[in-house]
Design a protein around this motif. Structure first.
Motif, PDB file in Angstrom:
ATOM      1  N   PHE A  92      42.716  64.141  23.032  1.00 17.34           N
ATOM      2  CA  PHE A  92      41.796  63.720  21.978  1.00 17.34           C
ATOM      3  C   PHE A  92      40.604  64.675  22.031  1.00 17.34           C
ATOM      4  CE2 PHE A  92      44.382  60.130  22.961  1.00 17.34           C
ATOM      5  CZ  PHE A  92      44.528  59.412  21.778  1.00 17.34           C
ATOM      6  N   VAL A  93      40.358  65.386  20.937  1.00 15.62           N
ATOM      7  CA  VAL A  93      39.389  66.490  20.943  1.00 15.62           C
ATOM      8  C   VAL A  93      38.307  66.265  19.900  1.00 15.62           C
ATOM      9  CG1 VAL A  93      39.105  68.982  20.697  1.00 15.62           C
ATOM     10  CG2 VAL A  93      41.208  68.065  21.708  1.00 15.62           C
ATOM     11  N   ALA A  94      37.035  66.337  20.338  1.00  9.41           N
ATOM     12  CA  ALA A  94      35.892  66.227  19.438  1.00  9.41           C
ATOM     13  C   ALA A  94      35.640  67.560  18.758  1.00  9.41           C
ATOM     14  CB  ALA A  94      34.652  65.786  20.209  1.00  9.41           C
ATOM     15  N   GLY A  95      35.288  67.509  17.462  1.00  7.38           N
ATOM     16  CA  GLY A  95      35.218  68.718  16.647  1.00  7.38           C
ATOM     17  C   GLY A  95      33.842  69.233  16.310  1.00  7.38           C
ATOM     18  N   ALA A  96      32.824  68.863  17.084  1.00 10.95           N
ATOM     19  CA  ALA A  96      31.481  69.440  16.921  1.00 10.95           C
ATOM     20  C   ALA A  96      30.969  69.326  15.485  1.00 10.95           C
ATOM     21  CB  ALA A  96      31.477  70.890  17.403  1.00 10.95           C
ATOM     22  N   GLY A  97      30.432  70.415  14.933  1.00  8.19           N
ATOM     23  CA  GLY A  97      29.813  70.374  13.610  1.00  8.19           C
ATOM     24  C   GLY A  97      30.772  70.222  12.456  1.00  8.19           C
ATOM     25  N   LYS A 100      34.903  66.461  12.550  1.00  9.97           N
ATOM     26  CA  LYS A 100      36.296  66.055  12.679  1.00  9.97           C
ATOM     27  C   LYS A 100      36.690  65.789  14.129  1.00  9.97           C
ATOM     28  CE  LYS A 100      37.792  68.792   8.661  1.00  9.97           C
ATOM     29  NZ  LYS A 100      38.700  69.865   8.176  1.00  9.97           N
ATOM     30  N   ALA A 101      37.886  65.224  14.282  1.00  9.83           N
ATOM     31  CA  ALA A 101      38.523  65.055  15.585  1.00  9.83           C
ATOM     32  C   ALA A 101      40.000  65.331  15.411  1.00  9.83           C
ATOM     33  CB  ALA A 101      38.298  63.647  16.126  1.00  9.83           C
ATOM     34  N   TRP A 102      40.607  65.802  16.492  1.00 14.03           N
ATOM     35  CA  TRP A 102      42.039  66.094  16.470  1.00 14.03           C
ATOM     36  C   TRP A 102      42.719  65.452  17.662  1.00 14.03           C
ATOM     37  CZ3 TRP A 102      38.387  69.709  15.046  1.00 14.03           C
ATOM     38  CH2 TRP A 102      38.515  70.269  13.759  1.00 14.03           C
ATOM     39  N   VAL A 103      44.006  65.178  17.483  1.00 18.00           N
ATOM     40  CA  VAL A 103      44.843  64.672  18.566  1.00 18.00           C
ATOM     41  C   VAL A 103      46.040  65.607  18.672  1.00 18.00           C
ATOM     42  CG1 VAL A 103      46.089  62.707  19.513  1.00 18.00           C
ATOM     43  CG2 VAL A 103      44.135  62.316  17.983  1.00 18.00           C
ATOM     44  N   TYR A 104      46.285  66.102  19.892  1.00 14.83           N
ATOM     45  CA  TYR A 104      47.375  67.040  20.124  1.00 14.83           C
ATOM     46  C   TYR A 104      48.289  66.528  21.245  1.00 14.83           C
ATOM     47  CZ  TYR A 104      44.060  70.329  17.915  1.00 14.83           C
ATOM     48  OH  TYR A 104      43.172  70.951  17.068  1.00 14.83           O
ATOM     49  N   SER A 105      49.510  67.005  21.240  1.00 11.95           N
ATOM     50  CA  SER A 105      50.394  66.798  22.378  1.00 11.95           C
ATOM     51  C   SER A 105      49.910  67.688  23.512  1.00 11.95           C
ATOM     52  CB  SER A 105      51.833  67.165  22.021  1.00 11.95           C
ATOM     53  OG  SER A 105      52.621  67.295  23.201  1.00 11.95           O
ATOM     54  N   ALA A 106      49.678  67.086  24.696  1.00  9.65           N
ATOM     55  CA  ALA A 106      49.199  67.875  25.821  1.00  9.65           C
ATOM     56  C   ALA A 106      50.283  68.804  26.350  1.00  9.65           C
ATOM     57  CB  ALA A 106      48.725  66.952  26.940  1.00  9.65           C
ATOM     58  N   ARG A 107      51.529  68.517  26.067  1.00  8.28           N
ATOM     59  CA  ARG A 107      52.630  69.339  26.570  1.00  8.28           C
ATOM     60  C   ARG A 107      52.916  70.525  25.661  1.00  8.28           C
ATOM     61  NH1 ARG A 107      58.138  69.659  25.966  1.00  8.28           N
ATOM     62  NH2 ARG A 107      58.132  67.947  24.448  1.00  8.28           N
ATOM     63  N   THR A 108      52.977  70.280  24.367  1.00  8.17           N
ATOM     64  CA  THR A 108      53.373  71.334  23.435  1.00  8.17           C
ATOM     65  C   THR A 108      52.223  71.898  22.613  1.00  8.17           C
ATOM     66  OG1 THR A 108      53.826  69.801  21.610  1.00  8.17           O
ATOM     67  CG2 THR A 108      55.608  70.187  23.198  1.00  8.17           C
ATOM     68  N   ALA A 114      44.747  64.311  12.615  1.00  5.94           N
ATOM     69  CA  ALA A 114      43.438  64.916  12.357  1.00  5.94           C
ATOM     70  C   ALA A 114      42.600  63.908  11.579  1.00  5.94           C
ATOM     71  CB  ALA A 114      43.574  66.212  11.577  1.00  5.94           C
ATOM     72  N   TYR A 115      41.306  63.854  11.871  1.00  7.17           N
ATOM     73  CA  TYR A 115      40.422  62.866  11.244  1.00  7.17           C
ATOM     74  C   TYR A 115      39.124  63.520  10.793  1.00  7.17           C
ATOM     75  CZ  TYR A 115      43.468  59.465  13.548  1.00  7.17           C
ATOM     76  OH  TYR A 115      44.556  58.740  13.960  1.00  7.17           O
TER      77      TYR A 115
END
Length: 297
Positions: A92-97, A100-108, A114-115
């Motif tokens: 789960f990644v915060a997108g700064a300015g 937005k935020a993104w969610v990725y597979s940690a493996r691939t 995306a939000y």
């Protein structure tokens, strides 16, 4: 009788391998690619660490034992990565300015969701994230709001925050959660204050530090009732002992290291802490060096 020496040899070899693993000297500094511009760090299984890149949104996986690394999420235009957390095999990644935020597979590294958390074009800075059984909660350093992304990756929810006066600059930044997600704890960077936040209502209650300040507080790490507060431009980590009701806390000690150069966030592997250096006081270039510093808890 001839089989016994073989068995003994196997046992001795096994013990030797175990002793080598236990006595292995772990690197105190984990180098990142030049020009990476990191901010967020998260611990994975084993000795894996994940570190984001602010300007590109890329995420790299680093082996804390060897320093070897591999890019998991490739950088893209229009993306950013500040705080990040690993949960259930997902980043789960915060997108700064970008708001937005993104969610990725940690493996691939595949994008799962995306939000657009903050209104497009608004003054926003999605700074950090914590994941609980109720969802992933993101802070916004410019708006009196936190955002919840459900674990099923359905629509995000805006939770208006009350009781926390906004000031110029970065407000709510690092965020953690108590056991079972009953309460959230966030640091207000510009005010040097810790807040307990109700994850349902958004009501903020100040945690009394007895006059102490955690100015420039950035990333947080909670272990039981011990809260680690990374104070970025002060090049230190404040260790706060919290009361069970979270009403009060005491700054019990400070962690310093000559390897700190504006550390922003911290992750834990066993008794080791890994702080990533954003080096905000250094003009970034493609040749600028960045690294993760290991210190003891």
């Amino acid at each position: 009788m001839r089989r016994k020496p073989v068995a003994v040899l196997v046992v001795l070899t096994s013990l030797a391998v175990t002793a080598t693993a236990v006595g292995q000297t772990l690197p105190r500094r984990l180098n990142l690619p030049n020009g990476w511009q990191p901010e967020g760090i998260a611990a994975g299984s084993g000795n894996q660490l994940f570190v984001g890149s602010i300007p590109t949104g890329a995420v790299i996986r680093v082996d804390a034992r060897t320093g070897r690394s591999r890019i998991v999420v490739a950088g893209r235009d229009g993306r950013a990565a500040t705080g990040l957390k690993l949960s259930g095999g997902r980043l789960f990644v915060a997108g700064a300015g970008t708001g937005k935020a993104w969610v990725y597979s940690a493996r691939t590294g595949r994008q799962l969701a995306a939000y657009q958390l903050a209104p497009s074009g608004s003054d926003t800075f999605i700074n950090d994230v914590v994941v609980t059984a109720r969802g992933a909660y993101f802070t916004d350093s410019r708006r009196n709001a936190i955002y919840r992304v459900p674990l099923d990756l359905s629509a995000a929810q805006t939770i208006n925050v009350s009781g926390i006066p906004l000031q110029a600059g970065n407000n709510l930044n690092g965020i953690v959660a108590t056991a079972h997600g009953a309460s959230l704890i966030a640091v207000q960077t510009n005010a040097g204050v810790l807040w307990r936040i109700d994850p349902t209502t958004g009501k903020g209650t100040r945690i009394d530090l007895g006059g102490a300040s955690v100015a420039n507080g950035d990333g947080l790490l909670l272990s039981g009732r011990t809260l680690y507060v990374v104070r970025n431009r002060d090049n230190r980590i404040a260790v706060v002992t919290l009361r069970p009701d979270l009403g009060r806390g005491t700054v019990s000690r400070t962690i310093r290291s000559s390897s700190f150069d504006v550390p922003t966030t911290v992750a834990r592997i066993g008794n080791r802490l890994y702080a990533v250096n954003a080096r905000f006081g250094t003009t970034p270039s493609a040749q600028t060096r960045y690294w993760v510093a290991r210190v003891s808890r």
